[in-house]
Every structure is written in structure tokens, then in C-alpha cells.
Design a protein around this motif. Structure first.
Motif, PDB file in Angstrom:
ATOM      1  N   ARG A  33      62.335  -4.470 -88.351  1.00  0.00           N
ATOM      2  CA  ARG A  33      62.921  -3.362 -87.590  1.00  0.00           C
ATOM      3  C   ARG A  33      64.248  -3.783 -87.018  1.00  0.00           C
ATOM      4  O   ARG A  33      64.453  -4.932 -86.669  1.00  0.00           O
ATOM      5  CB  ARG A  33      61.995  -2.968 -86.439  1.00  0.00           C
ATOM      6  CG  ARG A  33      60.721  -2.400 -87.003  1.00  0.00           C
ATOM      7  CD  ARG A  33      60.021  -1.445 -86.166  1.00  0.00           C
ATOM      8  NE  ARG A  33      60.684  -0.179 -85.990  1.00  0.00           N
ATOM      9  CZ  ARG A  33      60.171   0.755 -85.213  1.00  0.00           C
ATOM     10  NH1 ARG A  33      59.050   0.539 -84.577  1.00  0.00           N
ATOM     11  NH2 ARG A  33      60.776   1.898 -85.065  1.00  0.00           N
ATOM     12  N   GLU A  34      65.137  -2.834 -86.895  1.00  0.00           N
ATOM     13  CA  GLU A  34      66.445  -3.104 -86.318  1.00  0.00           C
ATOM     14  C   GLU A  34      66.814  -1.973 -85.375  1.00  0.00           C
ATOM     15  O   GLU A  34      66.893  -0.817 -85.786  1.00  0.00           O
ATOM     16  CB  GLU A  34      67.488  -3.230 -87.430  1.00  0.00           C
ATOM     17  CG  GLU A  34      68.850  -3.635 -86.932  1.00  0.00           C
ATOM     18  CD  GLU A  34      69.787  -3.922 -88.077  1.00  0.00           C
ATOM     19  OE1 GLU A  34      70.827  -3.242 -88.144  1.00  0.00           O
ATOM     20  OE2 GLU A  34      69.484  -4.797 -88.900  1.00  0.00           O
ATOM     21  N   GLU A  35      67.029  -2.323 -84.112  1.00  0.00           N
ATOM     22  CA  GLU A  35      67.418  -1.319 -83.124  1.00  0.00           C
ATOM     23  C   GLU A  35      68.924  -1.173 -83.128  1.00  0.00           C
ATOM     24  O   GLU A  35      69.653  -2.139 -83.315  1.00  0.00           O
ATOM     25  CB  GLU A  35      66.927  -1.737 -81.743  1.00  0.00           C
ATOM     26  CG  GLU A  35      65.423  -1.729 -81.625  1.00  0.00           C
ATOM     27  CD  GLU A  35      64.948  -2.065 -80.232  1.00  0.00           C
ATOM     28  OE1 GLU A  35      65.761  -2.035 -79.285  1.00  0.00           O
ATOM     29  OE2 GLU A  35      63.762  -2.361 -80.086  1.00  0.00           O
ATOM     30  N   GLU A  39      70.271   2.024 -78.025  1.00  0.00           N
ATOM     31  CA  GLU A  39      69.068   2.806 -78.319  1.00  0.00           C
ATOM     32  C   GLU A  39      68.012   2.526 -77.251  1.00  0.00           C
ATOM     33  O   GLU A  39      67.663   1.381 -77.014  1.00  0.00           O
ATOM     34  CB  GLU A  39      68.548   2.430 -79.701  1.00  0.00           C
ATOM     35  CG  GLU A  39      67.599   3.425 -80.294  1.00  0.00           C
ATOM     36  CD  GLU A  39      68.213   4.787 -80.501  1.00  0.00           C
ATOM     37  OE1 GLU A  39      67.636   5.748 -79.952  1.00  0.00           O
ATOM     38  OE2 GLU A  39      69.229   4.905 -81.166  1.00  0.00           O
ATOM     39  N   ASP A  40      67.524   3.575 -76.587  1.00  0.00           N
ATOM     40  CA  ASP A  40      66.533   3.416 -75.516  1.00  0.00           C
ATOM     41  C   ASP A  40      65.104   3.438 -76.038  1.00  0.00           C
ATOM     42  O   ASP A  40      64.240   2.752 -75.523  1.00  0.00           O
ATOM     43  CB  ASP A  40      66.690   4.529 -74.475  1.00  0.00           C
ATOM     44  CG  ASP A  40      67.991   4.410 -73.715  1.00  0.00           C
ATOM     45  OD1 ASP A  40      68.526   3.293 -73.631  1.00  0.00           O
ATOM     46  OD2 ASP A  40      68.473   5.437 -73.209  1.00  0.00           O
ATOM     47  N   ASP A  41      64.861   4.222 -77.051  1.00  0.00           N
ATOM     48  CA  ASP A  41      63.508   4.427 -77.556  1.00  0.00           C
ATOM     49  C   ASP A  41      63.247   3.505 -78.746  1.00  0.00           C
ATOM     50  O   ASP A  41      63.921   3.582 -79.769  1.00  0.00           O
ATOM     51  CB  ASP A  41      63.347   5.891 -77.970  1.00  0.00           C
ATOM     52  CG  ASP A  41      61.915   6.244 -78.304  1.00  0.00           C
ATOM     53  OD1 ASP A  41      61.030   5.380 -78.156  1.00  0.00           O
ATOM     54  OD2 ASP A  41      61.680   7.387 -78.714  1.00  0.00           O
ATOM     55  N   ALA A  42      62.262   2.628 -78.610  1.00  0.00           N
ATOM     56  CA  ALA A  42      61.943   1.688 -79.692  1.00  0.00           C
ATOM     57  C   ALA A  42      61.449   2.412 -80.939  1.00  0.00           C
ATOM     58  O   ALA A  42      61.541   1.890 -82.041  1.00  0.00           O
ATOM     59  CB  ALA A  42      60.903   0.675 -79.221  1.00  0.00           C
ATOM     60  N   GLU A  43      60.937   3.620 -80.779  1.00  0.00           N
ATOM     61  CA  GLU A  43      60.452   4.387 -81.931  1.00  0.00           C
ATOM     62  C   GLU A  43      61.596   4.833 -82.841  1.00  0.00           C
ATOM     63  O   GLU A  43      61.376   5.151 -83.995  1.00  0.00           O
ATOM     64  CB  GLU A  43      59.662   5.613 -81.467  1.00  0.00           C
ATOM     65  CG  GLU A  43      58.335   5.268 -80.838  1.00  0.00           C
ATOM     66  CD  GLU A  43      57.409   4.537 -81.808  1.00  0.00           C
ATOM     67  OE1 GLU A  43      57.285   4.981 -82.960  1.00  0.00           O
ATOM     68  OE2 GLU A  43      56.823   3.527 -81.407  1.00  0.00           O
ATOM     69  N   ASP A  44      62.825   4.844 -82.313  1.00  0.00           N
ATOM     70  CA  ASP A  44      63.973   5.268 -83.113  1.00  0.00           C
ATOM     71  C   ASP A  44      64.584   4.120 -83.909  1.00  0.00           C
ATOM     72  O   ASP A  44      65.564   4.312 -84.621  1.00  0.00           O
ATOM     73  CB  ASP A  44      65.053   5.879 -82.216  1.00  0.00           C
ATOM     74  CG  ASP A  44      64.628   7.232 -81.678  1.00  0.00           C
ATOM     75  OD1 ASP A  44      63.765   7.876 -82.300  1.00  0.00           O
ATOM     76  OD2 ASP A  44      65.146   7.642 -80.627  1.00  0.00           O
ATOM     77  N   ALA A  45      64.024   2.930 -83.785  1.00  0.00           N
ATOM     78  CA  ALA A  45      64.560   1.780 -84.514  1.00  0.00           C
ATOM     79  C   ALA A  45      64.371   1.981 -86.016  1.00  0.00           C
ATOM     80  O   ALA A  45      63.371   2.536 -86.465  1.00  0.00           O
ATOM     81  CB  ALA A  45      63.876   0.496 -84.056  1.00  0.00           C
TER      82      ALA A  45
END
Length: 101
Positions: A33-35, A39-45
Motif C-alpha cells: 500500500r502507498e499513501e 491523505e487522512d484516510d488510510a482506506e484511500d491508500a
């Protein structure tokens, strides 16, 4: 020639299926995974699949699987236009304005 390529996926299932498809072709790939910056939400990584070596039609395979190839190669930079030999005059007349006016 590239040593490794990176493929971006929004969905984990698509990324895992792509890694399995590459494994069937005996291609080494690593999923992580790469943020993104800020980005605040880890789900958007994003899900990134790193592919070692050259794979024929990698971009089209990635697109069919729901991802896209991240172009990390150097971008072509156009050369700067040539500089003028002397400053350009914006007003008519060739003599400079006298000081104090």
C-alpha cells in the motif's frame, strides 16, 4: 530497459488478482500500500504492484485488470528558447530617457 515497474490499483481484490496472474506467468511481483501525501484516510491508500523485470504488454495487462502503469521514467523536457542578444525596446526612439524626467 527498466529494472522494475509499478502498477496502481484502487481495489485490493484487483491488485491481488493481478499478482496471481503474474505468478502464473512466473513473473515476480510484490504488493504493498502507498499513501498519498496529505491523505487522512488510510482506506484511500493505493495498492501498488511492483513487477520485477520486463513483461510484454504490461500496460495493457494492467488496464484489463483494473489498474494502470505508473510511468516513473524520465520525462522529456523541451529545451529553453534562445535568449535575445540585447534588451528589447518597448517604446519608439533609440535614445534612453534622460535622468530626472
Amino acid at each position: 530497459m527498466r529494472d522494475a515497474s509499478a502498477i496502481h490499483f484502487d481495489e485490493r481484490d484487483d491488485a491481488e488478482a493481478f499478482v496471481e496472474m503474474l505468478a502464473e506467468r512466473r513473473v515476480t511481483a510484490h504488493l504493498h500500500r502507498e499513501e498519498f501525501a496529505g491523505e487522512d484516510d488510510a482506506e484511500d491508500a493505493a495498492w501498488i504492484v511492483e513487477v520485477a523485470g520486463e513483461v510484454e504488454d504490461l500496460a495493457s495487462l494492467a488496464e484489463e485488470a483494473g489498474g494502470w502503469l505508473i510511468d516513473a521514467g524520465p520525462t522529456a523536457i523541451s529545451p529553453a528558447p534562445p535568449l535575445p542578444e540585447a534588451p528589447k525596446r518597448l517604446k519608439r526612439g533609440s535614445s534612453p530617457r534622460p535622468a530626472g524626467r
